[in-house]
Design a protein around this motif. Structure first.
Motif, PDB file in Angstrom:
ATOM      1  N   PHE B 209      -2.662   6.180  -8.993  1.00 19.77           N
ATOM      2  CA  PHE B 209      -1.761   5.572  -8.016  1.00 19.77           C
ATOM      3  C   PHE B 209      -2.111   6.040  -6.596  1.00 19.77           C
ATOM      4  CE2 PHE B 209       2.064   5.986  -5.441  1.00 19.77           C
ATOM      5  CZ  PHE B 209       2.488   4.669  -5.406  1.00 19.77           C
ATOM      6  N   LEU B 210      -2.256   7.341  -6.429  1.00 20.98           N
ATOM      7  CA  LEU B 210      -2.558   7.863  -5.089  1.00 20.98           C
ATOM      8  C   LEU B 210      -3.930   7.398  -4.605  1.00 20.98           C
ATOM      9  CD1 LEU B 210      -1.227  11.511  -5.328  1.00 20.98           C
ATOM     10  CD2 LEU B 210      -0.276   9.619  -3.996  1.00 20.98           C
ATOM     11  N   PHE B 211      -4.872   7.395  -5.526  1.00 20.37           N
ATOM     12  CA  PHE B 211      -6.220   6.953  -5.176  1.00 20.37           C
ATOM     13  C   PHE B 211      -6.177   5.515  -4.648  1.00 20.37           C
ATOM     14  CE2 PHE B 211     -10.110   4.719  -6.315  1.00 20.37           C
ATOM     15  CZ  PHE B 211     -11.103   5.564  -5.849  1.00 20.37           C
ATOM     16  N   LEU B 212      -5.504   4.651  -5.396  1.00 19.28           N
ATOM     17  CA  LEU B 212      -5.463   3.239  -4.998  1.00 19.28           C
ATOM     18  C   LEU B 212      -4.652   3.057  -3.723  1.00 19.28           C
ATOM     19  CD1 LEU B 212      -5.098   1.572  -8.502  1.00 19.28           C
ATOM     20  CD2 LEU B 212      -7.112   1.617  -7.014  1.00 19.28           C
ATOM     21  N   ALA B 219      -8.336   0.449   3.626  1.00 18.80           N
ATOM     22  CA  ALA B 219      -8.874  -0.908   3.716  1.00 18.80           C
ATOM     23  C   ALA B 219      -8.104  -1.695   4.769  1.00 18.80           C
ATOM     24  CB  ALA B 219      -8.783  -1.598   2.358  1.00 18.80           C
ATOM     25  N   PHE B 220      -6.804  -1.547   4.718  1.00 17.72           N
ATOM     26  CA  PHE B 220      -5.945  -2.245   5.685  1.00 17.72           C
ATOM     27  C   PHE B 220      -6.294  -1.807   7.101  1.00 17.72           C
ATOM     28  CE2 PHE B 220      -1.838  -2.806   7.906  1.00 17.72           C
ATOM     29  CZ  PHE B 220      -1.736  -4.188   7.742  1.00 17.72           C
ATOM     30  N   GLY B 221      -6.514  -0.509   7.254  1.00 22.05           N
ATOM     31  CA  GLY B 221      -6.886   0.037   8.552  1.00 22.05           C
ATOM     32  C   GLY B 221      -8.176  -0.582   9.071  1.00 22.05           C
ATOM     33  N   PHE B 222      -9.079  -0.899   8.173  1.00 24.00           N
ATOM     34  CA  PHE B 222     -10.348  -1.512   8.577  1.00 24.00           C
ATOM     35  C   PHE B 222     -10.222  -3.030   8.668  1.00 24.00           C
ATOM     36  CE2 PHE B 222     -12.250   2.534   7.149  1.00 24.00           C
ATOM     37  CZ  PHE B 222     -13.050   2.790   8.260  1.00 24.00           C
ATOM     38  N   GLY B 223      -9.011  -3.525   8.551  1.00 25.36           N
ATOM     39  CA  GLY B 223      -8.793  -4.951   8.726  1.00 25.36           C
ATOM     40  C   GLY B 223      -8.977  -5.763   7.454  1.00 25.36           C
ATOM     41  N   PRO B 226      -5.145  -5.231   1.854  1.00 21.94           N
ATOM     42  CA  PRO B 226      -5.007  -4.007   1.049  1.00 21.94           C
ATOM     43  C   PRO B 226      -5.296  -4.228  -0.432  1.00 21.94           C
ATOM     44  CG  PRO B 226      -2.966  -4.515   2.264  1.00 21.94           C
ATOM     45  CD  PRO B 226      -3.943  -5.584   2.610  1.00 21.94           C
ATOM     46  N   ALA B 227      -5.074  -5.429  -0.910  1.00 19.03           N
ATOM     47  CA  ALA B 227      -5.292  -5.666  -2.341  1.00 19.03           C
ATOM     48  C   ALA B 227      -6.751  -5.494  -2.717  1.00 19.03           C
ATOM     49  CB  ALA B 227      -4.812  -7.053  -2.727  1.00 19.03           C
ATOM     50  N   ALA B 228      -7.633  -5.493  -1.724  1.00 19.84           N
ATOM     51  CA  ALA B 228      -9.049  -5.287  -2.022  1.00 19.84           C
ATOM     52  C   ALA B 228      -9.269  -3.942  -2.713  1.00 19.84           C
ATOM     53  CB  ALA B 228      -9.859  -5.358  -0.736  1.00 19.84           C
ATOM     54  N   ALA B 229      -8.331  -3.038  -2.520  1.00 20.00           N
ATOM     55  CA  ALA B 229      -8.462  -1.719  -3.153  1.00 20.00           C
ATOM     56  C   ALA B 229      -8.475  -1.818  -4.669  1.00 20.00           C
ATOM     57  CB  ALA B 229      -7.321  -0.812  -2.712  1.00 20.00           C
ATOM     58  N   LEU B 230      -7.950  -2.927  -5.169  1.00 21.53           N
ATOM     59  CA  LEU B 230      -7.866  -3.033  -6.624  1.00 21.53           C
ATOM     60  C   LEU B 230      -9.108  -3.648  -7.242  1.00 21.53           C
ATOM     61  CD1 LEU B 230      -4.189  -4.225  -7.040  1.00 21.53           C
ATOM     62  CD2 LEU B 230      -5.174  -2.032  -7.685  1.00 21.53           C
ATOM     63  N   ALA B 231     -10.005  -4.128  -6.385  1.00 26.21           N
ATOM     64  CA  ALA B 231     -11.131  -4.869  -6.934  1.00 26.21           C
ATOM     65  C   ALA B 231     -12.117  -3.953  -7.636  1.00 26.21           C
ATOM     66  CB  ALA B 231     -11.826  -5.636  -5.812  1.00 26.21           C
ATOM     67  N   LEU B 265     -12.067   7.778   1.045  1.00 24.73           N
ATOM     68  CA  LEU B 265     -13.512   7.743   1.209  1.00 24.73           C
ATOM     69  C   LEU B 265     -14.104   6.484   0.564  1.00 24.73           C
ATOM     70  CD1 LEU B 265     -15.044   9.932   2.662  1.00 24.73           C
ATOM     71  CD2 LEU B 265     -15.787  10.812   0.461  1.00 24.73           C
ATOM     72  N   ALA B 266     -13.534   6.087  -0.568  1.00 27.42           N
ATOM     73  CA  ALA B 266     -14.053   4.908  -1.266  1.00 27.42           C
ATOM     74  C   ALA B 266     -13.947   3.684  -0.365  1.00 27.42           C
ATOM     75  CB  ALA B 266     -13.285   4.691  -2.565  1.00 27.42           C
ATOM     76  N   ALA B 267     -12.807   3.536   0.281  1.00 26.17           N
ATOM     77  CA  ALA B 267     -12.629   2.374   1.147  1.00 26.17           C
ATOM     78  C   ALA B 267     -13.480   2.499   2.405  1.00 26.17           C
ATOM     79  CB  ALA B 267     -11.165   2.230   1.518  1.00 26.17           C
TER      80      ALA B 267
END
Ligand code: SF4
Ligand code: SF4
Lengths: 455, 311
Positions: B209-212, B219-223, B226-231, B265-267
């Motif tokens: 949960f925290l990771f995602l 991701a949102f910060g980079f424009g 946010p759902a891209a985090a789940l891909a 870091l992943a994002a």
């Protein structure tokens, strides 16, 4: 509190609340040292006839109490016999005559017992040989004396009995609720406590209700009953004190060092007392009632005979000094060879190498467990699953302590607060890799204590 | 002096029924869900990949056990988990011998040569993956679109391509088969396996949960949406990599920091390089920080105080 919901396995011994009396035993061996620090000197000789409740040994020092014959019969010998907790122990052997006679006065109500005061009670405790009825077996007169210089606010009667299989407290509470409450009141006076709190776990709700009804009947406002969630190790004395005080305790080095059961117990009672608590179990309160009201010294106790290997698991009134062999015989014997015989519960009790050892005052249960129930699993490497962390009631990280201890990094182990471990056994129980957590933690703490004492 | 009896057999005498090998086998079993999805979309080639990698891992373990004269730990459950997890991260078209090499490297070198499970500084799965990525960069980058069968960009880049201005269709993330590592092809399969792990308590739910969450915020910060985090690879890393016990710190705060940092870091890595699996790379980098995170996550008693503490 973090902990484990253990499988209680209590039903087989709770089919009835009655605690069975057994036939007069043929032989008992009463240990002159019950808990290691005490010592009594025999005052009977070979061939003397004794009756149950008669004094057979006198205390050797201020700490000790006299001992009483637990059956009527003839004194055979004073010899060295197997002791459940100590390496070897002298004991008085009495061969029973089967008549079951008691010494004069035993069992008759003491006149004016309600008005006995603090100064009168402690010597009576001693005469009756009262001790805390757990492995520690600290004499009650010692606790009463020490409480003179402290302020004990609450006497806690701990009826939680959190360990699987063990039900002697519960059976006692169901069959002798009034006696326990009255015994607790006697103890309260002796310790100068203000109030009494009886504590049970939620599986013993019937017993809690019964106690409440007796308290209501007695109209005693200073006694209350608390029911706690059922999660092991809740109900062991240390976590119970921590729950009642709502903070963690610092455990004394004497306790960690692990001398005799009595040394450890005494150290722990001092910690509790410095927090205004005195914690005793139901059996101690019951014994106090018997001794003060009925003038019956401590020569028998309720014992759970349980475990899957026992033919007819039950609770028994067992005379002290009965050999384990005879205790099991009183439950129709063993139906298969046990992998482990344990004095006490499966989480805190002591392994018994044989069945020759004799019953002492601090054994609430005797268990015979088959290999399925008490396995000796081979250990493998830690898989870092974190389960041990999830079940540690002290919020420690057992995995870090044990990994450090395994590699000999005892300072590192100490920095993970190994010394706050209360040896509840949860981490050893839960570890899927079956690592010897308890032994590793022990080693870490001992190394820490040794290096501290070198400084 | 009166000595207290000491006995080799000591309390507690009873033990929980579940064993470490159960634990590891159950984890491996959960991996079969994304594996099945991969076989469904990529066909028998994916099956061959899994079988080769898993078999290589298990055999390498036996061989090392024989050479080092050590018993096989956890009845093979640990090596199997390594082989399967690694295979799920590989492109489905990778030559089988490369998969075999990666699995053997992970088990024999990254794990056993360092003293066995739990001793290695880097999680063996990630070490195997890194080894392959460095040795065979081209092959490791060659992913195909499971729908068209054509060469495609890696999962997250693919996601970006497809969503240029209109924002991503959530259905593209959640329901469309994605190119990338074989096991990352179908989000619902990953989610099902992750939930299974959580409900079986094989994984502490807060970590994925925290990771995602950290990933989504970054991701949102980079424009990005946010759902891209789940891909794809990110969901895979959340459920199977960061919670792979031996990687993360062993106190809960430390593990939380670990998950947050890896998620961030992943994002972030994804923004600078579309090359390899950025999520795996992130977890790998944070793994090196484990000792420090462990230290930072320490509380007075080594573990966070229980929330809403009661009796
Ligand atoms: S329970 Fe055992 S295997 Fe799991 S983290 Fe603790 S020590 Fe390691
Ligand atoms: S570390 Fe000590 S207190 Fe914590 S679970 Fe283990 S034995 Fe119990």
């Amino acid at each position: 509190m973090r902990g484990i919901k253990l499988d209680g396995k209590k039903d087989p011994t709770l089919i009835t609340w009655t605690i069975k009396r057994l036939r007069q035993p043929a032989r008992v061996r009463i240990a002159l040292r019950q808990g290691g620090r005490d010592l009594a000197v025999p005052c009977v000789r070979h061939d003397d006839s004794v009756k149950a409740g008669q004094v057979i040994a006198l205390p050797a020092d201020d700490f000790s109490t006299p001992l009483h014959a637990s059956v009527s019969g003839k004194v055979m010998a004073v010899g060295t016999f197997a002791h459940p907790f100590l390496e070897d122990a002298q004991a008085i052997e009495i061969v029973g005559d089967g008549r079951g006679e008691t010494a004069p006065g035993v069992g008759t109500e003491r006149l004016g017992w309600e008005s006995l005061d603090r100064a009168q009670l402690a010597p009576l405790f001693r005469q009756a040989g009262l001790v805390t009825m757990d492995e520690a077996m600290v004499p009650l007169h010692v606790l009463a004396q020490e409480s003179l210089t402290a302020r004990v606010r609450t006497l806690v009667i701990n009826l939680c009995e959190p360990e699987p299989y063990v039900t002697s407290e519960q059976a006692l509470a169901m069959s002798h609720a009034l006696e326990i409450i009255q015994g607790a009141e006697i103890l309260r006076k002796a310790f100068g406590a203000e109030k009494i709190t009886a504590v049970l776990t939620e599986d013993k709700i019937q017993a809690a209700e019964l106690l409440k009804s007796k308290i209501y009947f007695l109209k005693w406002g200073h006694v209350d009953v608390r029911v706690l969630p059922l999660v092991y190790p809740q109900g062991l004395d240390v976590p119970l004190a921590e729950t009642l005080l709502e903070r963690k305790l610092k455990l004394p080095a004497e306790w960690h060092r692990g001398g005799t059961p009595q040394d450890k117990g005494l150290a722990l009672h001092r910690v509790f007392r410095s927090e205004g608590l005195e914690i005793l179990n139901g059996a101690s309160a019951f014994a106090a009632h018997e001794a003060i009201v009925l003038q019956k010294p401590l020569f028998e106790r309720a014992v759970t005979v349980g475990g899957e290997c026992v033919m007819e698991p039950k609770n028994l009134w067992a005379p002290l000094g009965l050999s384990f062999q005879d205790v099991f015989k009183a439950a129709k014997g063993l139906m298969r060879d046990p992998a482990k015989v344990i004095a006490g519960g499966p989480m805190q009790g002591r392994f018994q190498a044989g069945l020759e050892a004799m019953l002492v005052k601090g054994i609430p249960a005797l268990l015979a467990l088959p290999p399925e129930a008490a396995p000796d699993p081979a250990a493998s490497a830690c898989i870092h699953c974190g389960l041990c962390i999830d079940v540690c009631p002290e919020n420690l990280s057992p995995v870090m302590i044990t990994l450090a201890s395994e590699s000999g990094l005892y300072e590192e182990a100490a920095s993970w607060n190994a010394a706050d471990c209360i040896r509840c056994g949860n981490c050893t129980y839960i570890c899927p890799s079956k690592r010897p957590m308890d032994a590793l933690i022990d080693r870490a703490i001992h190394e820490q204590l040794n290096s501290e004492s070198r400084l | 002096m009166i000595r207290s009896k000491t006995s080799p057999s000591r309390a507690p005498f009873i033990r929980a029924a579940s064993t470490a090998s159960d634990f590891l086998w159950k984890r491996s079993a959960a991996l079969l869900i994304p594996a099945a999805a991969a076989v469904f979309f990529y066909g028998p080639a994916a099956l061959a990949l899994f079988a080769a990698s898993a078999a290589a891992a298990v055999l390498a373990e036996r061989a090392m056990g024989f050479i080092l004269k050590k018993p096989v730990p956890f009845q093979g459950g640990h090596a199997l988990g390594i082989g399967l997890t690694l295979a799920l991260m590989l492109p489905p078209g990778l030559p089988l011998w490369m998969a075999v090499l990666g699995a053997v490297f992970a088990v024999a070198v990254a794990r056993d040569a360092f003293g066995g499970p739990g001793q290695a500084p880097l999680p063996p799965i990630l070490a195997g993956f890194l080894f392959l990525a460095v040795s065979f960069p081209l092959e490791m980058r060659a992913v195909t679109d499971p729908v068209t069968g054509h060469a495609a960009a890696h999962g997250l880049a693919w996601l970006k391509d497809g969503v240029a201005d209109s924002g991503p269709h959530l259905s593209r993330i959640f329901m469309t088969p994605q190119p990338g590592g074989a096991g990352m092809v179908f989000f619902p399969a990953l989610a099902a396996a992750g939930l299974l792990l959580i409900f079986q308590r094989l994984v502490f739910w807060e970590l994925p949960f925290l990771f995602l969450a950290a990933s989504a915020l970054t991701a949102f910060g980079f424009g990005e949406h946010p759902a891209a985090a789940l891909a794809g690879s990110n969901a895979f890393a959340a459920f199977f990599l960061i919670s792979e016990g031996m990687t993360a710190p062993h106190n809960r705060h430390g593990a939380r920091f670990f998950a947050l940092l890896a998620g961030f870091l992943a994002a972030a890595l994804r923004q600078v390089s579309g090359a390899f699996d950025p999520s795996a790379a992130a977890v790998m980098m944070v793994s090196f920080l484990t000792p420090w995170l462990e230290e930072a996550g320490r509380t007075e008693r080594g573990w966070a105080p229980p929330r809403g503490a009661s009796a």
